[in-house]
Enzyme design. Structure first.
Site, short mmCIF file in Angstrom:
data_model
loop_
_atom_site.label_atom_id
_atom_site.label_comp_id
_atom_site.label_asym_id
_atom_site.label_seq_id
_atom_site.Cartn_x
_atom_site.Cartn_y
_atom_site.Cartn_z
N ARG A 63 38.48 42.45 39.71
CA ARG A 63 37.62 42.01 40.81
C ARG A 63 36.52 41.10 40.29
NH1 ARG A 63 33.58 46.00 44.28
NH2 ARG A 63 32.39 44.36 45.30
N ASP A 65 32.86 39.21 41.79
CA ASP A 65 31.91 39.33 42.88
C ASP A 65 31.67 38.00 43.59
OD1 ASP A 65 31.53 42.01 42.38
OD2 ASP A 65 29.81 41.68 41.06
N ARG A 209 26.93 40.43 33.74
CA ARG A 209 25.66 39.94 34.27
C ARG A 209 24.48 40.78 33.77
NH1 ARG A 209 26.98 40.12 40.45
NH2 ARG A 209 24.75 39.65 40.62
#
Length: 256
Positions: A63, A65, A209
């Site tokens: 996945r 974002d 991140r």
């Protein structure tokens, strides 16, 4: 038959790569998966279906974002129809939105799984290191103080190997996974941009991140690079830096 394709996209206009659900119902927000499945249905089934029971289902390698880009996302899907790859890719790209493209497609072994078969993933984060803005910075994050690339590299070195990355995992995720193996972690300056490359067998939710956010905490407060090790050893998300903007983060490659 099972097919795998490589997908590139600019994530700015999408709510992430995966179709999202709430209380068992699909959330009607644009996603990379949603657009790809609609296009596949148009070509393979001969119609564009909007319901939750699309006959073509896709599985992504992982996945990403909202705002995260990809140059090498891998996706697999099953169909009983034979596909001529070169023609199919051409027509698929004509249907897909301009910020999504398929660069490769091939038939794979039925046991292949885009997510579970992946051996390593390569992410890159870029940010601008300059006091003043530039009209061509786009959505990239700008850090106004000058960072020490050598210290950033020393900080990243503590992450190499197999570790419990709980400190860099978003507190909002329900996934219990926490162990990752980082094969490579590098930082370099390219003009007025800082480029951070990390290759690992897997990444936790918001891990990349948060690592960047911790690097910037070290730089912004002039801390020793060993602070990264202390954060890693703490296994506590509260010890790490903030989760930085997704803009500038790109999934470069998935290898099998």
């Amino acid at each position: 038959m099972r097919y795998a394709c490589k997908v590139q996209y600019i994530g700015k206009n999408y709510a992430g790569s995966q179709i999202q659900f709430r209380n068992g119902c699909q959330i009607e927000t644009p996603t990379i998966q949603g657009e790809l499945e609609k296009a596949l249905c148009t070509l393979i089934i001969g119609r564009n279906t909007e319901d939750n029971n699309r006959p073509i289902k896709t599985i992504f390698s992982g996945r990403t974002d909202r705002g995260v880009n990809s140059r090498g996302q891998v996706v697999h899907f099953d169909t009983d129809k034979t596909i001529v790859a070169s023609e199919f890719v051409y027509h698929l790209n004509e249907i897909l939105p301009g910020d999504i493209s398929v660069t490769d497609l091939k038939e794979v072994n039925p046991t292949f799984h885009a997510q579970k078969s992946a051996k390593r993933r390569h992410y890159r984060f870029e940010f601008v290191n300059r006091k003043y803005k530039n009209a061509f910075d786009g959505d990239l994050m700008r850090v106004k103080y000058e960072v020490d690339v050598e210290r950033m590299q020393n900080s990243l070195n503590y992450l190499i190997g197999e570790h419990d990355f709980s400190s860099f995992k978003s507190s909002g995720t329900l996934n219990p996974s926490k162990i990752c193996f980082i094969e490579r972690a590098e930082c370099r300056r390219v003009g007025d941009r800082i480029v951070i490359d990390i290759v690992g067998n897997r990444f936790l939710y918001n891990m990349m991140r948060t690592i960047v956010g911790t690097l910037l905490e070290i730089e912004g407060h002039n801390l020793s690079s060993i602070h990264m090790k202390n954060v890693l050893d703490a296994k506590d998300r509260r010890k790490a830096g903030q989760t930085v903007s997704p803009y500038g983060l790109t999934l470069l490659e998935v290898t099998y």
